[in-house]
Scaffold this active site. Structure first.
Site, PDB file in Angstrom:
ATOM      1  N   ASP A 216      21.724  -0.743   6.403  1.00  0.00           N
ATOM      2  CA  ASP A 216      22.414  -1.117   5.233  1.00  0.00           C
ATOM      3  C   ASP A 216      22.760  -2.376   5.324  1.00  0.00           C
ATOM      4  O   ASP A 216      23.210  -2.862   6.497  1.00  0.00           O
ATOM      5  CB  ASP A 216      23.664   0.166   4.967  1.00  0.00           C
ATOM      6  CG  ASP A 216      24.478  -0.372   4.034  1.00  0.00           C
ATOM      7  OD1 ASP A 216      23.907   0.204   2.917  1.00  0.00           O
ATOM      8  OD2 ASP A 216      25.547  -0.697   4.163  1.00  0.00           O
ATOM      9  N   GLU A 276       9.900   1.567  21.881  1.00  0.00           N
ATOM     10  CA  GLU A 276       9.891   2.646  23.122  1.00  0.00           C
ATOM     11  C   GLU A 276       9.614   3.923  22.702  1.00  0.00           C
ATOM     12  O   GLU A 276       9.529   5.005  23.370  1.00  0.00           O
ATOM     13  CB  GLU A 276      11.389   2.431  23.674  1.00  0.00           C
ATOM     14  CG  GLU A 276      11.684   1.206  24.426  1.00  0.00           C
ATOM     15  CD  GLU A 276      12.672   0.949  25.006  1.00  0.00           C
ATOM     16  OE1 GLU A 276      13.305   2.035  25.306  1.00  0.00           O
ATOM     17  OE2 GLU A 276      13.287  -0.121  25.144  1.00  0.00           O
TER      18      GLU A 276
END
Length: 562
Positions: A216, A276
């Site tokens: 956001d 990852e």
């Protein structure tokens, strides 16, 4: 409630689709307060979302984006987070969220959660410590500044919600920055410890199985350390989602309080974390009216930043036209290189596009079907907002029922965001549209009940089923999901383009965006209309004639099959 079977096109995806599932994905946004209440308190919750996931999957979307459900005083309805790792009790528990993820994954849906990193609630423990003194361990975790010699704020920066962006704190005897509500202090992203803490919260949710994040107010993460005054904006730049006279925020060029170059370095850190977790993705919101496409390109290019961004360009009052659509898509592609975008027509912050663009038209239903076809045919990913597939209009909310502080501040000239946040309507006959057995937090709009899911599902001509048809078509055509786009022909009312994959022209799409019959010259290319998707047009001797709001799909001579 009966729902159509879950589309099979998403199942059995290969490894590339698993890691790049986001490229061309269709994402369904859920505003949790208004989707489904499971306990009768009038507020939607996580268990309610889980209950309705079969419906979401039946649409044929790829993912669900859930607006904030974290611990919050709810002064901005969850976008003021008091604890990034805790679920607010009104929405349920961590176990409820884990059950939601499990059910979504069982149905083949990815889960994207909203993350608000630019600011927190003033009730967050970090801010409580930061405001306690000027020398505590978190003293520099927020943006603090001394007053001018006369005691006024450090500069002229304005809040999006009106008034100064600075709030005086009597304990530190300093001002703190808040780009939104005064109860939403801005984090100081120039402090590496703040970035580390934010990345730790992202890892917390990745470890619990989320598939991605929607960031956001992404372009608000950094401010200029110099705290320079923003210059005034020329009158022609003061237009936006609300009228210019309502909000003075648009009277400035926001050069120093947002859109800072330091954002890119943080995004690279964020992407390294996501890498990852194979398949994890990110989508950023760019709240900027002047150079949104350039920022989207800057934030997504190179493969080491965000996976994609979306802006407010198609969330404005200005209706889309062929020239505007073409100009925006081509400009993004020109400046983004290998970047990727996500298009949307509605969300929880703006008037629903059924009211913005279709109100007053002779045939609003045909217009909305055309818009759905357009949105789901462009190059890029797509965000659909809950109820968009039903054609829900902006609800009219009486002042005494208003909840949004933005609307309360600027009433009556601007009524805020409550009109697009009213409850989802599941049944046209059940009390409150089957959203809740209690009093809903916002009233259910009576005009929405005839558009309920239960009514539209039994009508093959309904807008809901048009969305399902187009989503299924998109899933069957990889050139629409991931291919290139090239615009063809020139017409004032018709948008025509080819969607290509691996350099081959595979599909021709033509859309009459006007309410009158229109013709466009497509040249000598051989086109074979796709049955079921050609009723809107007639192709003869290189010219295509389209009925009002008609859409036409065809294979080119060297294109692939269904």
């Amino acid at each position: 409630m009966n729902v159509m079977s879950i589309p099979q096109a998403r199942r059995g995806a290969d490894a590339d689709r698993e890691t790049e599932w986001w490229r061309g994905a269709v994402i369904y946004q859920i505003y949790p307060r208004s989707f489904q209440d499971s306990n009768g308190d009038g507020i939607g919750d996580l268990a309610g979302i889980t209950r309705r996931l079969t419906y979401v999957a039946s649409l044929g979307v790829d993912a669900v984006w859930i607006s904030p459900f974290f611990k919050s005083p709810m002064l901005d309805f969850g976008y003021d987070i008091a604890d990034y790792r805790a679920i607010d009790p009104m929405f349920g528990t961590l176990a409820d969220f884990e059950a939601l993820i499990a059910e979504a994954h069982r149905l083949g849906l990815k889960i994207i959660i909203d993350q608000v990193y630019s600011h927190t609630s003033d009730r967050h423990a970090w801010f409580t410590e930061s405001r306690s003194s000027r020398d505590n361990p978190k003293a520099d975790w927020y943006v603090w500044a001394d007053p001018k010699p006369d005691g006024t704020p450090p500069n002229n920066w304005l809040s999006v919600f009106g008034g100064s962006a600075w709030r005086w704190d009597s304990t530190r005897c300093q001002y703190y920055l808040h780009n939104f509500l005064s109860s939403q202090p801005d984090l100081n992203f120039h402090n590496p410890a703040v970035q580390d803490a934010i990345l730790d919260t992202a890892r917390f949710w990745l470890d619990r199985g989320v598939d991605g994040f929607r960031l956001d107010a992404l372009n608000f993460l950094f401010h200029s350390r110099g705290l320079e005054d923003n210059p005034p904006a020329p009158p022609d730049e003061r237009l936006g989602a609300d009228t210019p006279a309502v909000n003075p925020y648009r009277y400035q060029r926001h050069l120093y309080d947002k859109n800072r170059p330091e954002v890119v370095a943080f995004l690279k850190r964020f992407r390294r974390l996501l890498n990852e977790y194979p398949g994890a993705m990110s989508i950023g919101e760019v709240g900027e009216s002047r150079r949104s496409l350039e920022l989207m390109a800057e934030y997504t290019c190179g493969g080491d930043r965000l996976h994609m961004c979306y802006s407010f360009d198609f969330l404005s009052l200005e209706p889309p036209t062929p020239a505007r659509i073409r100009g925006m898509v081509e400009r993004f592609d020109e400046c983004a290189g290998d970047g990727w975008t996500c298009w949307s027509f509605s969300n929880h912050d703006v008037m629903r596009h059924a009211s913005r663009w279709a109100a007053g038209l002779p045939d609003p239903g045909a217009y909305l079907r055309m818009l759905a076809t357009l949105l789901l045919s462009l190059r890029g990913s797509v965000c659909l907002y809950q109820g968009e597939e039903l054609g829900l209009t902006e609800a009219s909310i009486d002042f005494e029922d208003l909840q949004d502080p933005y609307g309360i501040q600027f009433w009556p000239a601007f009524k805020g965001r409550d009109g697009c946040r009213t409850p989802m309507v599941w049944s046209g006959e059940a009390p409150n549209g089957a959203f809740s057995e209690g009093k809903p937090w916002l009233p259910v709009a009576p005009e929405h009940l005839p558009l309920a899911v239960s009514i539209q599902e039994s009508d093959p001509t309904a807008l809901l089923n048009h969305y399902r048809t187009m989503l299924a078509f998109r899933a069957r055509h990889p050139e629409v999901v991931k291919g290139d786009i090239r615009f063809i022909g020139e017409s004032g009312r018709v948008l025509a383009f080819e969607r290509r994959l691996a350099g081959r022209a595979m599909l021709v799409v033509a859309i009459n965006m006007g309410g009158e019959q229109a013709t466009i010259a497509l040249g000598t290319r051989a086109c074979e209309a796709i049955p079921g998707f050609d009723a809107g047009g007639r192709f003869e001797q290189g010219e295509l004639t389209l009925r009002p709001y008609g859409c036409w799909f065809a294979r080119t001579e060297d294109g692939g099959g269904e």
